[in-house]
Design an enzyme around this catalytic site. Structure first.
Site, short mmCIF file in Angstrom:
data_model
loop_
_atom_site.label_atom_id
_atom_site.label_comp_id
_atom_site.label_asym_id
_atom_site.label_seq_id
_atom_site.Cartn_x
_atom_site.Cartn_y
_atom_site.Cartn_z
N GLY A 1 -69.93 -30.85 -5.97
CA GLY A 1 -69.17 -31.69 -4.99
C GLY A 1 -68.91 -33.15 -5.56
O GLY A 1 -69.41 -33.60 -6.40
N LEU B 1 -70.10 -36.00 -4.03
CA LEU B 1 -71.39 -36.49 -3.91
C LEU B 1 -72.53 -36.12 -4.93
O LEU B 1 -73.05 -36.86 -5.52
CB LEU B 1 -72.17 -36.26 -2.54
CG LEU B 1 -73.58 -37.02 -2.43
CD1 LEU B 1 -73.67 -38.45 -2.62
CD2 LEU B 1 -74.11 -36.75 -0.84
N ALA C 1 -72.18 -28.46 1.21
CA ALA C 1 -71.65 -28.15 2.54
C ALA C 1 -70.47 -27.46 2.63
O ALA C 1 -69.72 -27.28 1.59
CB ALA C 1 -71.59 -29.54 3.07
N TYR C 2 -69.94 -26.99 3.86
CA TYR C 2 -68.81 -26.34 4.15
C TYR C 2 -67.82 -27.48 4.47
O TYR C 2 -68.08 -27.81 5.74
CB TYR C 2 -68.72 -24.99 5.05
CG TYR C 2 -67.53 -24.64 4.88
CD1 TYR C 2 -66.97 -23.53 4.21
CD2 TYR C 2 -66.43 -24.99 5.76
CE1 TYR C 2 -65.83 -23.00 4.35
CE2 TYR C 2 -64.99 -24.42 5.82
CZ TYR C 2 -64.81 -23.40 5.25
OH TYR C 2 -63.32 -22.81 5.30
N THR C 3 -67.02 -27.91 3.70
CA THR C 3 -66.38 -29.42 4.12
C THR C 3 -64.93 -29.13 4.66
O THR C 3 -64.13 -30.29 4.94
CB THR C 3 -66.34 -30.33 2.92
OG1 THR C 3 -65.90 -29.86 1.80
CG2 THR C 3 -67.94 -30.84 2.77
N TYR D 1 -66.51 -27.42 12.18
CA TYR D 1 -67.34 -28.26 11.34
C TYR D 1 -68.16 -29.16 11.74
O TYR D 1 -69.74 -29.27 11.35
CB TYR D 1 -66.53 -29.04 10.42
CG TYR D 1 -66.85 -30.25 9.41
CD1 TYR D 1 -67.66 -29.74 8.18
CD2 TYR D 1 -66.85 -31.57 9.67
CE1 TYR D 1 -68.18 -30.40 7.43
CE2 TYR D 1 -67.35 -32.35 8.74
CZ TYR D 1 -67.99 -31.90 7.70
OH TYR D 1 -68.63 -32.87 6.89
N LYS E 1 -72.63 -28.94 11.51
CA LYS E 1 -73.18 -30.07 10.77
C LYS E 1 -74.43 -30.43 11.77
O LYS E 1 -75.40 -30.55 11.41
CB LYS E 1 -72.26 -30.91 10.30
CG LYS E 1 -71.40 -30.69 9.22
CD LYS E 1 -72.10 -30.35 7.87
CE LYS E 1 -72.51 -31.69 7.35
NZ LYS E 1 -73.43 -31.53 6.05
N1 LIG Z 1 -65.78 -35.14 2.39
C1 LIG Z 1 -65.90 -36.02 3.47
O1 LIG Z 1 -65.06 -36.86 3.84
C2 LIG Z 1 -67.19 -36.07 4.40
C3 LIG Z 1 -67.26 -37.00 5.26
C4 LIG Z 1 -68.70 -37.10 6.03
C5 LIG Z 1 -69.58 -36.26 5.59
N2 LIG Z 1 -69.50 -35.64 4.50
C6 LIG Z 1 -70.70 -34.67 4.18
O2 LIG Z 1 -70.99 -35.33 2.77
C7 LIG Z 1 -71.64 -34.27 2.03
C8 LIG Z 1 -71.07 -34.19 0.70
O3 LIG Z 1 -69.57 -33.89 0.72
P1 LIG Z 1 -68.71 -33.86 -0.35
O4 LIG Z 1 -67.48 -34.57 0.01
O5 LIG Z 1 -69.51 -34.11 -1.60
O6 LIG Z 1 -68.35 -32.56 -0.41
P2 LIG Z 1 -67.66 -31.42 -1.51
O7 LIG Z 1 -66.97 -32.14 -2.37
O8 LIG Z 1 -66.58 -30.47 -0.77
O9 LIG Z 1 -68.84 -30.61 -2.16
C9 LIG Z 1 -69.64 -29.63 -1.43
C10 LIG Z 1 -70.23 -28.77 -2.32
O10 LIG Z 1 -71.19 -27.88 -1.81
C11 LIG Z 1 -70.83 -26.60 -2.42
N3 LIG Z 1 -71.16 -25.56 -1.62
C12 LIG Z 1 -70.51 -24.94 -0.73
N4 LIG Z 1 -71.26 -23.83 -0.24
C13 LIG Z 1 -72.32 -23.88 -1.01
C14 LIG Z 1 -73.57 -22.86 -0.84
N5 LIG Z 1 -73.59 -21.90 0.21
N6 LIG Z 1 -74.60 -23.16 -1.80
C15 LIG Z 1 -74.49 -24.00 -2.56
N7 LIG Z 1 -73.50 -24.74 -2.83
C16 LIG Z 1 -72.31 -24.92 -1.83
C17 LIG Z 1 -69.39 -26.43 -3.10
O11 LIG Z 1 -69.31 -25.82 -4.04
P3 LIG Z 1 -67.90 -24.76 -3.99
O12 LIG Z 1 -66.84 -25.67 -4.03
O13 LIG Z 1 -68.18 -23.94 -5.37
O14 LIG Z 1 -68.00 -23.92 -2.96
C18 LIG Z 1 -69.21 -27.91 -3.47
O15 LIG Z 1 -69.56 -28.20 -4.62
C19 LIG Z 1 -71.54 -33.00 3.02
O16 LIG Z 1 -72.76 -32.73 3.45
C20 LIG Z 1 -70.52 -33.40 3.76
O17 LIG Z 1 -70.64 -32.39 5.00
C21 LIG Z 1 -68.42 -35.70 3.85
#
Ligand SMILES: NC(=O)c1ccc[n+]([C@@H]2O[C@H](COP(=O)([O-])OP(=O)(O)OC[C@H]3O[C@@H](n4cnc5c(N)ncnc54)[C@H](OP(=O)(O)O)[C@@H]3O)[C@@H](O)[C@H]2O)c1
Length: 283
Positions: free
Chosen positions: A10, A12, A59-61, A124, A128
């Protein structure tokens, strides 16, 4: 220092790997390599590799999609961190977990502190929040960082969407009454590394970019930067619209600014948005 990273594919996860200190040992696992919803696999992996620290970047985002698959979002966002937190407690590893501004309803008009009341508006945010609560219940030594409006050079995010739409359309309508702070995933990664280095206290911390703006302002800055860098051959007209004019399955918090005073007791830094856009916007 041996660090296990989950969700390595992902935004991060990838930024964390890019900044990982050379003298530390990293075990980076993608969804395929370690599914955080598989409790037996999580427990066995941590027992076998004995990391000092586990960072959960998985995460499931998909905020809107989560409404139609709540059980999947719950498995990943609630039970995933719980299994990791429990395995960390059993192996005496420090657990670092990432959460979101969507635990709040955004009705406040001052930056949200860690102690402010939560009230998620959708599945979501609710899953979380449940993940945060279970994590700290089972492992009071865990550290949780809530962040917001994450973007980077990787994956899907607002910057990538704006660039794509700008190439396809002459006019973009962007919401101008939701306020927050764009947060570069590289900065979150660096902040987590600082907290690990400092063996930071357990509990919840807020970390987001330090420039407050609307999605419209953010879009303008992205498009202007891309135009100056000649990534876009034509500049679309950007029109500010209200949230009411852009309905989504989940209502977004209208005000999403996080108060980052607590995390600043550690040596964390905040990049300027313009500098980051200059660096990551490349043809
Ligand atoms: N994006 C935002 O704007 C935002 C805002 C606030 C907080 N956050 C938090 O920041 C953190 C990082 O977010 P991000 O933007 O980096 O998210 P991201 O790009 O959507 O990456 C999430 C990763 O988690 C993996 N994943 C999903 N289900 C999984 C499982 N069961 N086991 C192992 N890996 C799994 C996904 O892989 P697959 O794609 O292969 O499923 C993906 O690589 C998360 O906790 C999110 O809730 C994000």
């Amino acid at each position: 220092m041996k660090v296990l990273l989950t969700g390595a594919g992902g935004q991060l996860g990838r930024c964390f790997q890019d900044r990982f200190p050379a003298q530390w040992q990293l075990i980076a696992t993608t969804h395929q390599q370690l599914d955080i919803t598989d409790q037996a696999a999580v427990t066995a992996f941590i027992k076998q590799h004995k990391p000092d620290v586990v960072l959960n970047a998985a995460a499931y985002t998909a905020v809107d999609k989560a409404e139609s698959v709540p059980e999947i979002a719950e498995k990943i966002n609630k039970f995933g961190p719980y299994y990791l937190a429990l395995a960390c407690r059993e192996s005496a590893a420090r657990f670092f977990h990432i959460s979101t501004d969507y635990v709040f309803d955004g009705t406040q008009n001052r930056p949200y502190k860690e102690s402010d009341n939560t009230n998620p508006l959708g599945i979501y945010g609710a899953t979380k929040l449940a993940g945060e609560k279970l994590t700290l219940e089972i492992n009071p030594n865990a550290t949780i960082i809530r962040t917001a409006w994450v973007f980077s050079e990787y994956g899907n995010n607002f910057v990538k969407t704006m660039l794509r739409l700008a190439k396809e359309r002459d006019e973009l309508k962007i919401v101008n009454d939701q306020i927050g702070c764009p947060t570069y995933a590289g900065d979150i990664a660096s902040a987590v590394i600082s907290l690990i280095q400092a063996d930071a206290n357990s509990g919840i911390y807020h970390y987001c970019g330090n420039e407050v703006m609307s999605w419209y302002d953010f879009a303008m800055q992205i498009i202007n930067t891309a135009s100056v860098k000649e990534i876009l051959s034509k500049k679309p007209t950007i029109i500010g619209i209200s949230t009411l004019e852009y309905p989504t399955p989940v209502t977004r918090p209208p005000y999403s600014v996080l108060d980052c005073a607590k995390i600043q007791t550690y040596p964390v830094t905040f990049s300027s948005l313009q500098d980051v856009l200059n660096n990551i916007l490349i043809i």
